[in-house]
Design an enzyme around this catalytic site. Structure first.
Site, PDB file in Angstrom:
ATOM      1  N   HIS A  46       0.825  -1.205   0.000  1.00  0.00           N
ATOM      2  CA  HIS A  46       0.000   0.000   0.000  1.00  0.00           C
ATOM      3  C   HIS A  46       0.864   1.262   0.000  1.00  0.00           C
ATOM      4  O   HIS A  46       0.949   1.972   1.003  1.00  0.00           O
ATOM      5  CB  HIS A  46      -0.947  -0.010   1.196  1.00  0.00           C
ATOM      6  CG  HIS A  46      -2.137  -0.886   0.977  1.00  0.00           C
ATOM      7  ND1 HIS A  46      -2.869  -1.435   1.994  1.00  0.00           N
ATOM      8  CD2 HIS A  46      -2.719  -1.306  -0.172  1.00  0.00           C
ATOM      9  CE1 HIS A  46      -3.850  -2.159   1.494  1.00  0.00           C
ATOM     10  NE2 HIS A  46      -3.778  -2.104   0.183  1.00  0.00           N
ATOM     11  N   HIS A  79      -0.393  -8.794   0.872  1.00  0.00           N
ATOM     12  CA  HIS A  79      -1.492  -8.923   1.846  1.00  0.00           C
ATOM     13  C   HIS A  79      -2.129 -10.298   1.855  1.00  0.00           C
ATOM     14  O   HIS A  79      -2.913 -10.610   2.740  1.00  0.00           O
ATOM     15  CB  HIS A  79      -2.574  -7.874   1.541  1.00  0.00           C
ATOM     16  CG  HIS A  79      -2.020  -6.518   1.305  1.00  0.00           C
ATOM     17  ND1 HIS A  79      -1.764  -6.013   0.045  1.00  0.00           N
ATOM     18  CD2 HIS A  79      -1.624  -5.563   2.170  1.00  0.00           C
ATOM     19  CE1 HIS A  79      -1.251  -4.806   0.152  1.00  0.00           C
ATOM     20  NE2 HIS A  79      -1.156  -4.512   1.428  1.00  0.00           N
ATOM     21  N   GLU A 131      -5.940  -7.863   3.454  1.00  0.00           N
ATOM     22  CA  GLU A 131      -5.439  -8.936   4.329  1.00  0.00           C
ATOM     23  C   GLU A 131      -6.610  -9.624   5.044  1.00  0.00           C
ATOM     24  O   GLU A 131      -6.619 -10.848   5.213  1.00  0.00           O
ATOM     25  CB  GLU A 131      -4.446  -8.375   5.350  1.00  0.00           C
ATOM     26  CG  GLU A 131      -3.839  -9.480   6.207  1.00  0.00           C
ATOM     27  CD  GLU A 131      -2.929  -8.974   7.310  1.00  0.00           C
ATOM     28  OE1 GLU A 131      -2.223  -7.968   7.112  1.00  0.00           O
ATOM     29  OE2 GLU A 131      -2.928  -9.597   8.386  1.00  0.00           O
ATOM     30  N   THR A 169      -2.233  -8.347  10.802  1.00  0.00           N
ATOM     31  CA  THR A 169      -0.837  -8.167  11.256  1.00  0.00           C
ATOM     32  C   THR A 169      -0.442  -6.709  11.519  1.00  0.00           C
ATOM     33  O   THR A 169       0.555  -6.453  12.180  1.00  0.00           O
ATOM     34  CB  THR A 169       0.140  -8.705  10.194  1.00  0.00           C
ATOM     35  OG1 THR A 169      -0.141  -8.058   8.958  1.00  0.00           O
ATOM     36  CG2 THR A 169       0.040 -10.197  10.034  1.00  0.00           C
ATOM     37  N   CYS A 199       2.725  -8.131  13.617  1.00  0.00           N
ATOM     38  CA  CYS A 199       4.047  -8.595  13.200  1.00  0.00           C
ATOM     39  C   CYS A 199       5.164  -7.774  13.848  1.00  0.00           C
ATOM     40  O   CYS A 199       4.922  -6.682  14.360  1.00  0.00           O
ATOM     41  CB  CYS A 199       4.146  -8.579  11.684  1.00  0.00           C
ATOM     42  SG  CYS A 199       4.691  -7.028  11.045  1.00  0.00           S
ATOM     43  N   SER A 227      -2.659   2.687   3.743  1.00  0.00           N
ATOM     44  CA  SER A 227      -1.715   1.820   4.463  1.00  0.00           C
ATOM     45  C   SER A 227      -2.146   1.717   5.922  1.00  0.00           C
ATOM     46  O   SER A 227      -2.089   2.697   6.676  1.00  0.00           O
ATOM     47  CB  SER A 227      -0.301   2.406   4.367  1.00  0.00           C
ATOM     48  OG  SER A 227       0.497   1.886   5.394  1.00  0.00           O
ATOM     49  N   ASN A 229      -0.819   0.129   8.551  1.00  0.00           N
ATOM     50  CA  ASN A 229       0.175   0.335   9.609  1.00  0.00           C
ATOM     51  C   ASN A 229       0.606   1.800   9.708  1.00  0.00           C
ATOM     52  O   ASN A 229       0.906   2.292  10.782  1.00  0.00           O
ATOM     53  CB  ASN A 229       1.357  -0.626   9.432  1.00  0.00           C
ATOM     54  CG  ASN A 229       2.315  -0.191   8.360  1.00  0.00           C
ATOM     55  OD1 ASN A 229       3.244   0.555   8.625  1.00  0.00           O
ATOM     56  ND2 ASN A 229       2.112  -0.612   7.123  1.00  0.00           N
ATOM     57  N   SER A 271       5.419   0.259   4.309  1.00  0.00           N
ATOM     58  CA  SER A 271       5.415   0.188   2.843  1.00  0.00           C
ATOM     59  C   SER A 271       5.976   1.454   2.192  1.00  0.00           C
ATOM     60  O   SER A 271       5.917   1.612   0.974  1.00  0.00           O
ATOM     61  CB  SER A 271       3.991  -0.087   2.348  1.00  0.00           C
ATOM     62  OG  SER A 271       3.072   0.720   3.036  1.00  0.00           O
TER      63      SER A 271
HETATM   64 FE1  SF4 Z   1       4.795  -8.760   6.605  1.00  0.00          FE
HETATM   65 FE2  SF4 Z   1       5.573  -6.243   6.593  1.00  0.00          FE
HETATM   66 FE3  SF4 Z   1       2.968  -6.827   6.725  1.00  0.00          FE
HETATM   67 FE4  SF4 Z   1       4.599  -7.289   8.789  1.00  0.00          FE
HETATM   68  S1  SF4 Z   1       4.053  -5.288   7.924  1.00  0.00           S
HETATM   69  S2  SF4 Z   1       3.048  -8.693   7.990  1.00  0.00           S
HETATM   70  S3  SF4 Z   1       6.496  -7.935   7.767  1.00  0.00           S
HETATM   71  S4  SF4 Z   1       4.349  -7.232   5.021  1.00  0.00           S
END
Ligand code: SF4
Length: 313
Positions: A46, A79, A131, A169, A199, A227, A229, A271
């Protein structure tokens, strides 16, 4: 006129994780080995900059497999995908290279193992995220998605004694902790992974932002709006009481954000490439008398193996 002093502090770690690096390398190697075009189902990761760059090299991004011509090299994004998508590719005999992050595959397996043991699976995640679609589509029964504490109160299960949970994750550790606690209170027999599915990269970036937010006036998070995260990093900064902004690149920075600011923290989602961080630093350096430092933090050495199709060129 002398430039105003500005202290920039970079989070450590920030930016690319091992799963993203692997996914991008897979597409680049596929282009090198098989030639353009290479079809990629969903944005490989992303990030707009990454996607545009790969597109310029010959990758074609599609939403569904029916947009892929017969016989064309097809890459699944980091994902992950549902079993249905995997089967569709098999039925069409598409040459697939799977860039699903191994940590996402681990969650798929966990969900499948729980189902095989007769448990109903609850997935903590955000509706519509690829995901979440992939993980939900890895078990045969219906996966119950919960995103909030309210969802936990409302969720209807078949048997409260046969329940398991897994998580997306890239969520915030804090958010999932609250939801997991609530699930355990409502369903004391529920089982979950010993270590959270969040993760290592998500966890490390969140820990780094938590430390950074204690010492900066403003937090800039480099990452795309889709994104997950990156959004969590921005949220975390806000929760720590720091004005926090998610930016694609230096062009998104608004001058009013920086009024009376002496220290800016910079991080990047898993990302977002380092080149974007460098561009933001250059932009601020042009206008301010910048001193640049990087916080002490975890040095990540995780590396994932490439799929056999692109291991050798
Ligand atoms: Fe994999 Fe990166 Fe997603 Fe963590 S953030 S699950 S290491 S792609």
């Amino acid at each position: 006129m002398p430039k105003t002093p500005l202290r920039l502090i970079l989070a450590q770690p920030r930016g690319f994780c091992a799963g993203v690096e692997r996914a991008i390398e897979i597409v680049e190697r596929a282009l090198q080995k098989y030639g353009a075009p290479v079809y990629v189902r969903h944005e490989i990761v992303h990030n707009k900059f990454v996607v545009d760059d790969l597109r310029s090299k010959g990758a074609i991004f599609v939403s569904e497999l029916d947009e892929v011509p017969t016989g064309a090299i097809t890459v699944f994004s980091a994902h992950g995908v549902s079993e249905k998508v995997e089967n569709e590719a098999k039925l069409r005999d598409l040459p697939v290279i799977d860039a699903t992050c191994p940590l996402v595959t681990k969650v798929h397996k966990e969900a499948q193992r729980n189902e095989a043991e007769g448990k109903q699976v609850i997935l903590i995640g955000h509706a519509g995220h690829p995901e979440v679609e992939g993980t939900s589509g890895r078990v045969k029964g219906e996966v119950l998605l919960v995103s909030t504490e309210e969802d936990v109160s409302n969720v209807q299960v078949i048997d409260p004694l046969k329940l398991a949970y897994v998580t997306q994750t890239t969520l915030s550790v804090d958010d999932t902790s609250v939801i997991i606690e609530k699930l355990k209170t409502r369903f004391p027999a529920i089982v979950g992974p010993e270590l959270r599915d969040i993760c290592y990269a998500t966890q490390n970036r969140q820990n780094a932002v938590r430390d950074l937010a204690k010492i900066v006036d403003v937090l800039l998070v480099i990452g795309s709006v889709n994104s997950s995260n990156s959004n969590r990093l921005r949220d975390l900064g806000e929760e720590m009481g720091v004005a926090s902004y998610l930016i694609n690149n230096e062009h998104d920075i608004r001058p009013e954000w920086l009024h009376h600011v002496t220290t800016i923290g910079i991080t990047a989602g898993a990302s977002a490439p380092e080149v974007l961080t460098a561009r933001v630093i250059d932009y601020l350096n042009d206008q301010y008398n910048v001193t640049l430092e990087t916080m002490d933090g975890v040095i990540e050495r995780t590396k994932f193996k490439l799929p056999k199709e692109v291991e050798s060129l």
